[in-house]
Scaffold this active site. Structure first.
Site, PDB file in Angstrom:
ATOM      1  CB  SER A   1      39.923  37.344  41.151  1.00 23.66           C
ATOM      2  OG  SER A   1      40.051  35.972  41.470  1.00 23.66           O
TER       3      SER A   1
ATOM      4  CG  HIS B   1      38.634  41.501  39.854  1.00 23.16           C
ATOM      5  ND1 HIS B   1      39.466  42.181  40.713  1.00 23.16           N
ATOM      6  CD2 HIS B   1      38.306  40.345  40.494  1.00 23.16           C
ATOM      7  CE1 HIS B   1      39.643  41.476  41.810  1.00 23.16           C
ATOM      8  NE2 HIS B   1      38.955  40.343  41.704  1.00 23.16           N
TER       9      HIS B   1
ATOM     10  CE  LYS C   1      37.589  42.259  44.982  1.00 22.48           C
ATOM     11  NZ  LYS C   1      37.107  40.898  44.831  1.00 22.48           N
TER      12      LYS C   1
END
Ligand SMILES: *Cc1c(COP(=O)(O)O)cnc(C)c1O
Length: 395
Positions: free
Chosen positions: A188, A216, A247
């Site tokens: 991250s 991610h 995300k």
């Protein structure tokens, strides 16, 4: 003198802690930020271009995603009313779980209230005292929190260091009943990828269970943008693929994609699923719509990494594999100053300081989204080069 009341001792405890953090430039503040279309964020009445948001595909603002959230909210209400195990398991959950399992090519999937809650629930449901956890040193905080909570013995391996991991397996695996290997798929704060294929092979040799946190990765890396397990020629052997819906998916929530027995066990035993209210229907509907968009628009989903690459090249940095480009400045004060300089130029790039990152590695963390304008990226790179990097080099 009357003894101090607990209210006084509590407040003075809090003040002393804060003062000490302030002195190290480690105090944190919540700043009101109003995010709008594209990568625009408003702070103190100023329009900024944000380069620190994880909404990589800008799907939190996509009309189809917003419409799905609104429609589900109108139909089913704002909240889900109870734990999923009681009466909060809205039919949309089954649809979302099937969609995620299909995307990650696993038998089943279970959705949690958040990524953090997922890791706090999954790890203790799988290992306990007498078991072993081996975690990459740069694993996300919630993997480590879940590990601590589990009661299993935790050993940390050096970042992406397969030899060190193998050494720890050779030393400690024998004494443990079960062994869980934990890593971010895409890290991250550094944006690099774990060697998931090799980790899968190593885990298999030692009867260890590999779990990746793909917060991610999903939506922006790998074949068909399916995430970090799909970055090589073949799908990596990762039996526990965890991630977040907050995300690239643009909504909120966490998930675990795994085999049917494992997912059934998690549904039965993960405390953060059992004792916490299910996600609101609007949020589930938004995630479903976002996944549909990602399936239908593979080229668009590759844009964040392409944009990160053009920025990194302009600065002479190595090619990134994800939408995250870190610029390590070292000390917290320099990082805050660099962040303030960029903000004065119209760019929002929050400084990242310990304990989010290791001591001495405070940094600017640039994240790129599909909707970032190439001219903005070029100008940002020029400012970073001339006003941050060259000045540091001259000092
Ligand atoms: C953001 C993040 C999480 C937490 O997910 P939330 O849904 O925001 O709680 C977990 N792991 C990693 C690697 C993350 O970056």
């Amino acid at each position: 003198m009357a003894p101090k009341s607990p209210v006084e001792t509590l407040d003075s405890f809090a003040r002393e802690k804060l003062d000490a953090l302030e002195a190290q430039a480690l105090r944190r503040h919540l700043v009101e930020t109003d995010r709008r279309e594209g990568a625009v964020a408003w702070r103190d009445g100023r329009r900024l271009i944000s380069f620190c948001c994880n909404d990589y595909l800008n799907l939190s603002q996509h009309p189809d995603v917003k419409r799905a959230a609104i429609a589900a909210t109108e139909l089913y209400g704002a909240g889900s009313g109870a734990s999923r195990l009681v009466s909060g398991n809205h039919p949309l959950f089954a649809e979302l779980e099937a969609s995620l399992a299909d995307f990650k090519q696993t038998e089943d999937c279970v959705v949690f209230g958040s990524g953090y809650m997922a890791n706090m629930g999954i790890v203790p449901a799988l290992v306990r005292e007498g078991d072993l956890i081996l975690a990459d040193e740069l694993s996300h905080a919630c993997l480590l929190s879940g590990s601590k909570l589990s009661g299993a013995r935790v050993a940390i391996f050096r970042h992406n260091d397969l030899a060190h991991l193998e050494e720890l397996l050779a030393t400690h695996r024998g004494a443990a009943k079960h062994c869980l290997i934990l890593t971010d798929g895409i890290f991250s704060m550094d944006g690099d990828a774990a060697p998931v294929r090799e980790l899968g092979l190593l885990a298999a040799r030692h009867d260890a269970w590999l779990m990746t946190d793909d917060a991610h990765g999903i939506g922006v890396v790998g074949r068909d943008n399916r995430g970090s397990s799909f970055m090589g020629d073949a799908k990596a052997a990762v039996p526990l693929q965890m991630g977040t819906l907050s995300k690239a998916i643009g909504a909120y929530g966490g998930y675990l994609c795994a085999s049917k027995p494992v997912v059934d066990l998690i549904r039965t035993r993960a405390r953060t699923l059992i004792y916490s209210t299910g996600l609101p229907p609007g949020t589930v509907a938004a995630a479903l719509a976002a996944l549909e968009f990602i399936r239908a628009n593979p080229d668009y989903c590759r844009r964040p990494v392409e944009k990160a690459r053009s920025f990194a090249r302009a600065l002479g940095l190595a090619d990134p594999v994800s939408p995250i480009v870190p610029l390590i400045l070292g000390d917290a004060e320099a990082t805050l100053a660099a962040s303030a300089l960029l903000q004065a130029e119209g760019y929002l790039v929050t400084g990242i300081r310990p304990p989010t990152v290791p001591e001495g590695t405070a940094r600017l963390r640039f994240t790129f989204t599909a909707e970032h304008d190439d001219a903005d990226i070029a100008r940002l790179a020029a400012i970073v080069r001339e006003r941050i990097l060259q000045r540091r080099a001259a000092e």
